[in-house]
Design a protein around this motif. Structure first.
Motif, PDB file in Angstrom:
ATOM      1  N   UNK A  78     -26.502 -18.342  -2.478  1.00 46.19           N
ATOM      2  CA  UNK A  78     -26.247 -19.676  -3.036  1.00 46.19           C
ATOM      3  C   UNK A  78     -27.192 -19.968  -4.196  1.00 46.19           C
ATOM      4  N   UNK A  79     -28.442 -19.552  -4.053  1.00 44.93           N
ATOM      5  CA  UNK A  79     -29.400 -19.795  -5.129  1.00 44.93           C
ATOM      6  C   UNK A  79     -29.038 -19.008  -6.388  1.00 44.93           C
ATOM      7  N   UNK A  80     -28.408 -17.859  -6.216  1.00 42.59           N
ATOM      8  CA  UNK A  80     -27.931 -17.113  -7.380  1.00 42.59           C
ATOM      9  C   UNK A  80     -26.900 -17.939  -8.137  1.00 42.59           C
ATOM     10  N   UNK A  81     -26.026 -18.605  -7.403  1.00 43.08           N
ATOM     11  CA  UNK A  81     -24.998 -19.433  -8.043  1.00 43.08           C
ATOM     12  C   UNK A  81     -25.598 -20.641  -8.744  1.00 43.08           C
ATOM     13  N   UNK A  82     -26.801 -21.058  -8.309  1.00 35.19           N
ATOM     14  CA  UNK A  82     -27.467 -22.179  -8.970  1.00 35.19           C
ATOM     15  C   UNK A  82     -28.147 -21.744 -10.266  1.00 35.19           C
ATOM     16  N   UNK A  83     -28.282 -20.425 -10.441  1.00 36.19           N
ATOM     17  CA  UNK A  83     -28.945 -19.913 -11.633  1.00 36.19           C
ATOM     18  C   UNK A  83     -30.367 -19.454 -11.391  1.00 36.19           C
ATOM     19  N   UNK A  84     -30.761 -19.310 -10.130  1.00 40.10           N
ATOM     20  CA  UNK A  84     -32.117 -18.872  -9.800  1.00 40.10           C
ATOM     21  C   UNK A  84     -32.255 -17.377 -10.078  1.00 40.10           C
ATOM     22  N   UNK A  85     -33.319 -17.005 -10.776  1.00 39.95           N
ATOM     23  CA  UNK A  85     -33.594 -15.613 -11.104  1.00 39.95           C
ATOM     24  C   UNK A  85     -34.757 -15.091 -10.267  1.00 39.95           C
ATOM     25  N   UNK A 133     -26.778  -8.514  -3.489  1.00 35.35           N
ATOM     26  CA  UNK A 133     -25.520  -8.119  -2.852  1.00 35.35           C
ATOM     27  C   UNK A 133     -24.358  -8.938  -3.405  1.00 35.35           C
ATOM     28  N   UNK A 134     -24.577 -10.239  -3.553  1.00 38.27           N
ATOM     29  CA  UNK A 134     -23.530 -11.111  -4.090  1.00 38.27           C
ATOM     30  C   UNK A 134     -23.210 -10.757  -5.534  1.00 38.27           C
ATOM     31  N   UNK A 135     -24.247 -10.435  -6.300  1.00 44.30           N
ATOM     32  CA  UNK A 135     -24.048 -10.088  -7.708  1.00 44.30           C
ATOM     33  C   UNK A 135     -23.247  -8.805  -7.838  1.00 44.30           C
ATOM     34  N   UNK A 314     -18.123 -28.775 -21.607  1.00 45.62           N
ATOM     35  CA  UNK A 314     -18.752 -28.039 -20.511  1.00 45.62           C
ATOM     36  C   UNK A 314     -20.100 -28.652 -20.137  1.00 45.62           C
ATOM     37  N   UNK A 315     -20.300 -29.904 -20.506  1.00 43.58           N
ATOM     38  CA  UNK A 315     -21.570 -30.562 -20.219  1.00 43.58           C
ATOM     39  C   UNK A 315     -21.872 -30.539 -18.723  1.00 43.58           C
ATOM     40  N   UNK A 316     -23.056 -30.055 -18.374  1.00 46.38           N
ATOM     41  CA  UNK A 316     -23.544 -29.985 -16.991  1.00 46.38           C
ATOM     42  C   UNK A 316     -22.688 -29.097 -16.088  1.00 46.38           C
ATOM     43  N   UNK A 317     -21.886 -28.233 -16.681  1.00 46.29           N
ATOM     44  CA  UNK A 317     -21.104 -27.285 -15.881  1.00 46.29           C
ATOM     45  C   UNK A 317     -21.985 -26.108 -15.484  1.00 46.29           C
ATOM     46  N   UNK A 318     -21.616 -25.433 -14.412  1.00 49.28           N
ATOM     47  CA  UNK A 318     -22.373 -24.273 -13.937  1.00 49.28           C
ATOM     48  C   UNK A 318     -21.529 -23.017 -14.117  1.00 49.28           C
ATOM     49  N   UNK A 319     -21.925 -22.189 -15.096  1.00 53.76           N
ATOM     50  CA  UNK A 319     -21.226 -20.935 -15.369  1.00 53.76           C
ATOM     51  C   UNK A 319     -22.140 -19.739 -15.116  1.00 53.76           C
ATOM     52  N   UNK A 320     -23.109 -19.901 -14.252  1.00 52.23           N
ATOM     53  CA  UNK A 320     -24.082 -18.839 -14.010  1.00 52.23           C
ATOM     54  C   UNK A 320     -23.414 -17.586 -13.446  1.00 52.23           C
ATOM     55  N   UNK A 321     -23.933 -16.441 -13.881  1.00 56.65           N
ATOM     56  CA  UNK A 321     -23.484 -15.124 -13.405  1.00 56.65           C
ATOM     57  C   UNK A 321     -22.005 -14.860 -13.677  1.00 56.65           C
ATOM     58  N   UNK A 322     -21.443 -15.507 -14.685  1.00 53.74           N
ATOM     59  CA  UNK A 322     -20.024 -15.320 -14.995  1.00 53.74           C
ATOM     60  C   UNK A 322     -19.824 -14.303 -16.117  1.00 53.74           C
ATOM     61  N   UNK A 339     -25.920 -21.517 -17.811  1.00 54.46           N
ATOM     62  CA  UNK A 339     -25.297 -20.245 -18.168  1.00 54.46           C
ATOM     63  C   UNK A 339     -26.222 -19.081 -17.833  1.00 54.46           C
ATOM     64  N   UNK A 340     -27.106 -19.283 -16.881  1.00 56.53           N
ATOM     65  CA  UNK A 340     -28.067 -18.240 -16.532  1.00 56.53           C
ATOM     66  C   UNK A 340     -27.350 -17.003 -16.005  1.00 56.53           C
ATOM     67  N   UNK A 341     -27.770 -15.857 -16.503  1.00 49.94           N
ATOM     68  CA  UNK A 341     -27.196 -14.603 -16.038  1.00 49.94           C
ATOM     69  C   UNK A 341     -25.767 -14.356 -16.474  1.00 49.94           C
TER      70      UNK A 341
END
Length: 394
Positions: A78-85, A133-135, A314-322, A339-341
């Motif tokens: 879940x933290x990966x989806x938040x953009x945590x590295x 694993x999720x990535x 896309x203001x405040x959208x979460x596109x991390x790891x996409x 847009x992290x990752x």
């Protein structure tokens, strides 16, 4: 006293757990302000409550390694989806120990610090393994097989209404009879039968076409009837079927709906309202979102190479790891977007709007088209620049 006992004892000494959690985030904002975009869409009060709940559950599970693994692995995902590295875990660990020391004062000992350091390191490792694993799972994609499109004479016959098709059948029958009479074609009755059979098949196909149109209408009815409903499996299936039939779905109102893992490759959702919608892990390759609203939307780990998000909010959208490789984001509003990752290799980001809360840490922009002055406004530590260089800490 062993490590677990030291952790349990020190945790029990906290005079006010909620105050401790709130102080933790206060220290994060003071010492690591670049992490604050990760919490842009959540109140600090809620984050503090979640932290306290997570710490309480972790301490309670220290005697059960399997339970700890099952709890922290998904938490890392879940933290990966938040953009945590990975680099963020050490910052969190240091801040956690500092907050303990500040809250417990003279009661905080070196033994407590060593115990918490060991426990946190183990927890961080489990979470990072879950994230990895999720990535890996998100990177595996399947190719969409396109159905052949009917063209030429077959398409013309297929489009004829049944009455006209019957008239054509009668006309051809007369022609075949005349040819047989004039030239004495042997077994002309067989030719006529064959012709009749072909036209009969076409009539049946036309009937199938009518059924197909009725099916499309039912899909639209399903979408209309689910308006205002956050989660509807029927709506999701209906949208996928419409997309298979190459039906445009522009101007739809899908605000705050759940469309997790939907497959809409090549779809047309231009001018649609998807504000706050959840499209996590969806397949959107080549989709057209031109002028759509996607502010505060969850587009985590989506597969969307060559997506068109020109003039999109896309203001405040979460596109991390996409995977957004070679996508078009002309004049897109990315203020506060995560847009992290993300894979933005070769993307066209001409005219995009960014601010200090636009999070590009770990994003790959090799070959992307973007104004450097706009990147200067975003948080880019760990980002790969268009020229291939990596942004590092100053």
């Amino acid at each position: 006293m062993d490590t677990i006992e030291l952790v349990e004892e020190s945790f029990a000494k906290l005079p006010d757990g909620k105050k401790f959690a709130e102080l933790f985030y206060q220290r994060i904002s003071e010492h690591s302000p670049h992490l604050m975009p990760l919490f842009a869409n959540t109140s600090m009060t809620k984050m503090a409550d979640k932290l306290l709940a997570a710490l309480t559950a972790m301490v309670a599970a220290l005697h059960d390694p399997e339970k700890l693994q099952n709890m922290l692995g998904p938490l890392g995902q879940r933290h990966l989806s938040y953009g945590v590295l990975e680099s963020h875990y050490s910052i969190v660990g240091q801040t956690l120990l500092q907050t303990f020391e500040e809250e417990l004062g003279e009661e905080w000992t070196d033994d407590y610090a060593a115990a918490w350091s060991e426990v946190y390191s183990n927890a961080a490792q489990i979470m990072q393994e879950g994230a990895a694993k999720a990535k890996a799972q998100n990177q595996s994609t399947t190719e969409t097989v396109k159905k052949p499109i009917k063209t030429g004479a077959l398409a013309w016959l297929y489009s004829l209404p049944v009455p006209k098709l019957l008239i054509l059948w009668l006309a051809l029958s007369v022609v075949v009879l005349e040819i047989a009479a004039i030239y004495g074609v042997p077994n002309w009755t067989r030719l006529l039968s064959a012709c009749s059979l072909v036209l009969l098949i076409m009539t049946m196909l036309r009937g199938n076409n009518d059924a197909e149109k009725a099916g499309i209408l039912e899909c639209w009815k399903t979408i209309d009837s689910s308006h205002g409903v956050k989660t509807s499996r029927a709506r999701q299936i209906a949208m996928e079927r419409l997309n298979e039939k190459k039906c445009a779905m522009n101007r739809l109102d899908l605000a705050e709906v759940c469309l997790i893992k939907i497959s809409l490759d090549g779809s047309d959702l231009s001018d649609s309202n998807l504000s706050g919608a959840d499209l996590t892990e969806s397949s959107l390759a080549g989709a057209n979102f031109t002028k759509a609203r996607l502010d505060k939307a969850l587009l985590v780990s989506v597969y969307a190479p060559q997506v068109d998000m020109s003039f999109v909010t896309l203001a405040k959208a979460n596109l991390s790891s996409s995977n957004l490789e070679k996508g078009s984001f002309l004049f897109c509003n990315m203020k506060g977007a995560n847009l992290s990752g993300a894979n933005l290799q070769g993307a066209n980001l001409t005219g995009v709007l960014m601010d200090k809360n636009t999070y590009l840490s770990g994003a790959d922009l090799r070959g992307a088209i973007i104004d450097d002055s706009m990147l200067d406004q975003a948080y880019t530590i760990g980002m790969i620049r268009p020229d291939g260089s990596v942004v590092t800490e100053v």
